[in-house]
Design a protein around this motif. Sequence first.
Motif, PDB file in Angstrom:
ATOM      1  N   MET A 276      60.999  35.417  11.483  1.00  0.00           N
ATOM      2  CA  MET A 276      61.707  36.575  12.014  1.00  0.00           C
ATOM      3  C   MET A 276      62.170  36.294  13.443  1.00  0.00           C
ATOM      4  SD  MET A 276      60.327  40.501  12.355  1.00  0.00           S
ATOM      5  CE  MET A 276      60.103  40.655  10.591  1.00  0.00           C
ATOM      6  N   GLU A 277      63.376  36.673  13.774  1.00  0.00           N
ATOM      7  CA  GLU A 277      63.950  36.308  15.064  1.00  0.00           C
ATOM      8  C   GLU A 277      63.457  37.197  16.204  1.00  0.00           C
ATOM      9  OE1 GLU A 277      68.115  36.347  14.632  1.00  0.00           O
ATOM     10  OE2 GLU A 277      68.179  34.607  13.317  1.00  0.00           O
ATOM     11  N   ASN A 278      62.997  38.400  15.882  1.00  0.00           N
ATOM     12  CA  ASN A 278      62.688  39.350  16.939  1.00  0.00           C
ATOM     13  C   ASN A 278      61.211  39.354  17.343  1.00  0.00           C
ATOM     14  OD1 ASN A 278      65.318  40.443  17.283  1.00  0.00           O
ATOM     15  ND2 ASN A 278      65.060  41.386  15.279  1.00  0.00           N
ATOM     16  N   LEU A 279      60.565  38.218  17.147  1.00  0.00           N
ATOM     17  CA  LEU A 279      59.168  38.136  17.540  1.00  0.00           C
ATOM     18  C   LEU A 279      59.048  38.002  19.049  1.00  0.00           C
ATOM     19  CD1 LEU A 279      57.607  35.772  14.857  1.00  0.00           C
ATOM     20  CD2 LEU A 279      57.225  38.199  15.140  1.00  0.00           C
ATOM     21  N   GLN A 280      58.068  38.688  19.587  1.00  0.00           N
ATOM     22  CA  GLN A 280      57.777  38.569  21.009  1.00  0.00           C
ATOM     23  C   GLN A 280      56.326  38.139  21.157  1.00  0.00           C
ATOM     24  OE1 GLN A 280      58.492  42.372  22.778  1.00  0.00           O
ATOM     25  NE2 GLN A 280      60.675  42.014  23.042  1.00  0.00           N
ATOM     26  N   GLN A 281      56.074  37.410  22.196  1.00  0.00           N
ATOM     27  CA  GLN A 281      54.713  36.987  22.477  1.00  0.00           C
ATOM     28  C   GLN A 281      54.258  37.640  23.778  1.00  0.00           C
ATOM     29  OE1 GLN A 281      53.101  34.642  20.478  1.00  0.00           O
ATOM     30  NE2 GLN A 281      51.190  34.713  21.585  1.00  0.00           N
ATOM     31  N   LYS A 282      53.154  38.343  23.718  1.00  0.00           N
ATOM     32  CA  LYS A 282      52.616  38.945  24.929  1.00  0.00           C
ATOM     33  C   LYS A 282      51.165  38.497  25.087  1.00  0.00           C
ATOM     34  CE  LYS A 282      55.562  43.034  25.153  1.00  0.00           C
ATOM     35  NZ  LYS A 282      55.654  44.492  25.257  1.00  0.00           N
ATOM     36  N   THR A 283      50.803  38.240  26.287  1.00  0.00           N
ATOM     37  CA  THR A 283      49.441  37.802  26.556  1.00  0.00           C
ATOM     38  C   THR A 283      48.747  38.809  27.464  1.00  0.00           C
ATOM     39  OG1 THR A 283      50.066  35.481  26.365  1.00  0.00           O
ATOM     40  CG2 THR A 283      48.010  35.967  27.516  1.00  0.00           C
ATOM     41  N   LEU A 284      47.632  39.296  26.997  1.00  0.00           N
ATOM     42  CA  LEU A 284      46.814  40.213  27.791  1.00  0.00           C
ATOM     43  C   LEU A 284      45.576  39.474  28.268  1.00  0.00           C
ATOM     44  CD1 LEU A 284      46.891  43.344  25.443  1.00  0.00           C
ATOM     45  CD2 LEU A 284      48.349  42.895  27.410  1.00  0.00           C
ATOM     46  N   THR A 285      45.160  39.755  29.460  1.00  0.00           N
ATOM     47  CA  THR A 285      43.949  39.137  29.993  1.00  0.00           C
ATOM     48  C   THR A 285      42.993  40.229  30.448  1.00  0.00           C
ATOM     49  OG1 THR A 285      45.273  37.284  30.785  1.00  0.00           O
ATOM     50  CG2 THR A 285      43.044  37.479  31.645  1.00  0.00           C
ATOM     51  N   ILE A 286      41.767  40.150  29.969  1.00  0.00           N
ATOM     52  CA  ILE A 286      40.734  41.084  30.407  1.00  0.00           C
ATOM     53  C   ILE A 286      39.887  40.387  31.468  1.00  0.00           C
ATOM     54  CG2 ILE A 286      38.697  42.416  29.721  1.00  0.00           C
ATOM     55  CD1 ILE A 286      39.910  42.677  26.954  1.00  0.00           C
ATOM     56  N   GLU A 287      39.815  40.993  32.629  1.00  0.00           N
ATOM     57  CA  GLU A 287      39.077  40.373  33.728  1.00  0.00           C
ATOM     58  C   GLU A 287      38.032  41.350  34.269  1.00  0.00           C
ATOM     59  OE1 GLU A 287      42.862  37.774  35.485  1.00  0.00           O
ATOM     60  OE2 GLU A 287      41.760  39.181  36.754  1.00  0.00           O
ATOM     61  N   PRO A 288      36.813  40.886  34.461  1.00  0.00           N
ATOM     62  CA  PRO A 288      35.806  41.749  35.096  1.00  0.00           C
ATOM     63  C   PRO A 288      36.032  41.801  36.595  1.00  0.00           C
ATOM     64  CG  PRO A 288      34.883  39.601  34.629  1.00  0.00           C
ATOM     65  CD  PRO A 288      36.286  39.563  34.086  1.00  0.00           C
ATOM     66  N   ALA A 289      35.792  42.960  37.159  1.00  0.00           N
ATOM     67  CA  ALA A 289      35.915  43.061  38.611  1.00  0.00           C
ATOM     68  C   ALA A 289      34.750  42.354  39.284  1.00  0.00           C
ATOM     69  CB  ALA A 289      35.956  44.530  39.028  1.00  0.00           C
ATOM     70  N   GLY A 290      33.645  42.255  38.569  1.00  0.00           N
ATOM     71  CA  GLY A 290      32.454  41.638  39.150  1.00  0.00           C
ATOM     72  C   GLY A 290      31.435  42.712  39.501  1.00  0.00           C
ATOM     73  N   LYS A 291      30.187  42.325  39.548  1.00  0.00           N
ATOM     74  CA  LYS A 291      29.124  43.294  39.796  1.00  0.00           C
ATOM     75  C   LYS A 291      29.285  43.929  41.173  1.00  0.00           C
ATOM     76  CE  LYS A 291      24.163  43.892  39.182  1.00  0.00           C
ATOM     77  NZ  LYS A 291      22.886  43.239  38.870  1.00  0.00           N
ATOM     78  N   GLY A 292      29.293  45.251  41.182  1.00  0.00           N
ATOM     79  CA  GLY A 292      29.411  45.982  42.441  1.00  0.00           C
ATOM     80  C   GLY A 292      30.826  46.087  42.972  1.00  0.00           C
ATOM     81  N   ALA A 293      31.785  45.527  42.245  1.00  0.00           N
ATOM     82  CA  ALA A 293      33.166  45.521  42.759  1.00  0.00           C
ATOM     83  C   ALA A 293      33.959  46.701  42.213  1.00  0.00           C
ATOM     84  CB  ALA A 293      33.852  44.214  42.381  1.00  0.00           C
ATOM     85  N   TRP A 294      34.974  47.072  42.956  1.00  0.00           N
ATOM     86  CA  TRP A 294      35.854  48.171  42.556  1.00  0.00           C
ATOM     87  C   TRP A 294      37.268  47.890  43.031  1.00  0.00           C
ATOM     88  CZ3 TRP A 294      35.815  51.995  39.286  1.00  0.00           C
ATOM     89  CH2 TRP A 294      36.766  53.011  39.393  1.00  0.00           C
ATOM     90  N   TYR A 295      38.234  48.117  42.162  1.00  0.00           N
ATOM     91  CA  TYR A 295      39.640  47.926  42.515  1.00  0.00           C
ATOM     92  C   TYR A 295      40.316  49.292  42.622  1.00  0.00           C
ATOM     93  CZ  TYR A 295      38.993  43.082  40.887  1.00  0.00           C
ATOM     94  OH  TYR A 295      38.547  41.802  40.710  1.00  0.00           O
ATOM     95  N   PRO A 296      40.738  49.703  43.800  1.00  0.00           N
ATOM     96  CA  PRO A 296      41.459  50.985  43.919  1.00  0.00           C
ATOM     97  C   PRO A 296      42.696  51.046  43.017  1.00  0.00           C
ATOM     98  CG  PRO A 296      40.806  50.187  46.071  1.00  0.00           C
ATOM     99  CD  PRO A 296      40.501  49.076  45.117  1.00  0.00           C
ATOM    100  N   ALA A 297      43.299  49.902  42.758  1.00  0.00           N
ATOM    101  CA  ALA A 297      44.499  49.897  41.916  1.00  0.00           C
ATOM    102  C   ALA A 297      44.204  50.344  40.484  1.00  0.00           C
ATOM    103  CB  ALA A 297      45.119  48.498  41.915  1.00  0.00           C
ATOM    104  N   ALA A 298      42.930  50.261  40.097  1.00  0.00           N
ATOM    105  CA  ALA A 298      42.565  50.666  38.738  1.00  0.00           C
ATOM    106  C   ALA A 298      42.422  52.171  38.611  1.00  0.00           C
ATOM    107  CB  ALA A 298      41.253  49.992  38.331  1.00  0.00           C
ATOM    108  N   GLU A 299      42.373  52.859  39.724  1.00  0.00           N
ATOM    109  CA  GLU A 299      42.068  54.295  39.684  1.00  0.00           C
ATOM    110  C   GLU A 299      43.127  55.111  38.951  1.00  0.00           C
ATOM    111  OE1 GLU A 299      41.277  55.593  43.639  1.00  0.00           O
ATOM    112  OE2 GLU A 299      39.510  54.299  43.867  1.00  0.00           O
ATOM    113  N   LYS A 300      44.393  54.700  39.099  1.00  0.00           N
ATOM    114  CA  LYS A 300      45.442  55.487  38.447  1.00  0.00           C
ATOM    115  C   LYS A 300      45.312  55.435  36.921  1.00  0.00           C
ATOM    116  CE  LYS A 300      48.990  51.856  38.325  1.00  0.00           C
ATOM    117  NZ  LYS A 300      50.364  51.498  38.701  1.00  0.00           N
ATOM    118  N   PHE A 301      44.796  54.322  36.389  1.00  0.00           N
ATOM    119  CA  PHE A 301      44.621  54.218  34.939  1.00  0.00           C
ATOM    120  C   PHE A 301      43.415  55.042  34.483  1.00  0.00           C
ATOM    121  CE2 PHE A 301      46.526  50.120  36.247  1.00  0.00           C
ATOM    122  CZ  PHE A 301      47.739  50.266  35.607  1.00  0.00           C
ATOM    123  N   LEU A 302      42.370  55.017  35.282  1.00  0.00           N
ATOM    124  CA  LEU A 302      41.143  55.706  34.890  1.00  0.00           C
ATOM    125  C   LEU A 302      41.226  57.208  35.127  1.00  0.00           C
ATOM    126  CD1 LEU A 302      38.693  53.077  36.383  1.00  0.00           C
ATOM    127  CD2 LEU A 302      39.224  53.436  33.961  1.00  0.00           C
TER     128      LEU A 302
END
Lengths: 139, 140
Positions: free
Chosen positions: B1-27
């Motif tokens: 099929m010609e209309n195939l797309q490939q997307k790659t997702l990566t799951i990354e841990p923030a690490g113990k005790g870590a917090w990313y403010p950028a994640a707040e909008k999703f949560l």
Amino acid sequence: MGGGSSSSASSNATTTSNTDKRLVVSDSGIGLSADSSTINLTMTDAGAVKGALDVVRGGNDALAANYENLLVGTGQAFSGILSLAEKAMAGGFDSLEQSQGNVAALVDTAQSKGTLDNRTITILGVSAAVAVAAFAMRK
Amino acid sequence: MENLQQKTLTIEPAGKGAWYPAAEKFLAEAMQADPLAGVEQLRRLCQNGEAMLYIIKHDSYMVAAFVLRVEQKAGGAEGVIVAAGGSLPGVNLMRATLGSIEKLFKGCDSIRVHVTRKGLMRQFARAGYAAREVVFTKAV
């Protein structure tokens, strides 16, 4: 994901790989993994699929009418065939021979009307595709 | 099929005790369903080491985030998907990532998730989850 919106179910292949095998939280082996995971998704072009479905959807009314006509026509043809077959069985071999000719003529008629040829299967297939699309949109 | 797309997702841990403010909008969107807690409580849990923040990236852009923790009980350990939120056009993120998220729980006997949206309930049911209780509330 909770709170997010996701509507497509077009992914058809997923592979995952893990790296960085560290465990965090406990000494007992119970806890959360600090692995990073990579998920590769292979999917169809959602826009192309949607466009194709729109075309199908646009012709849906006409297809539905044709489909209904085909069902009616096919039903009538089969009713005729069954009726003639019953008469043939009751009437003996002489009438059977005549009825076979009538049956053949009915089948020829049905084929010429497109009720028993591949178009029937094609239209049924398109109808099924529309049903699947409607189900996907409800998600 | 010609209309195939490939997307790659990566799951990354923030690490113990870590917090990313950028994640707040999703949560934050996910936490709207919880009247008693919000993103601030999630941040505290993660920074105290009681839970861990993970992010999901697509082409180096953060597209989702989720928080996990483990509850140790007398009968065993239960992993909890505390909150998750995010979106990526053309991808059902839950379907794509749930299997990988489940594998992040180590040594757990079960996984628990609290869901309010019916669509998600159906998806979790298809993924093998069953309702253990129903929570009723009444404003007083």
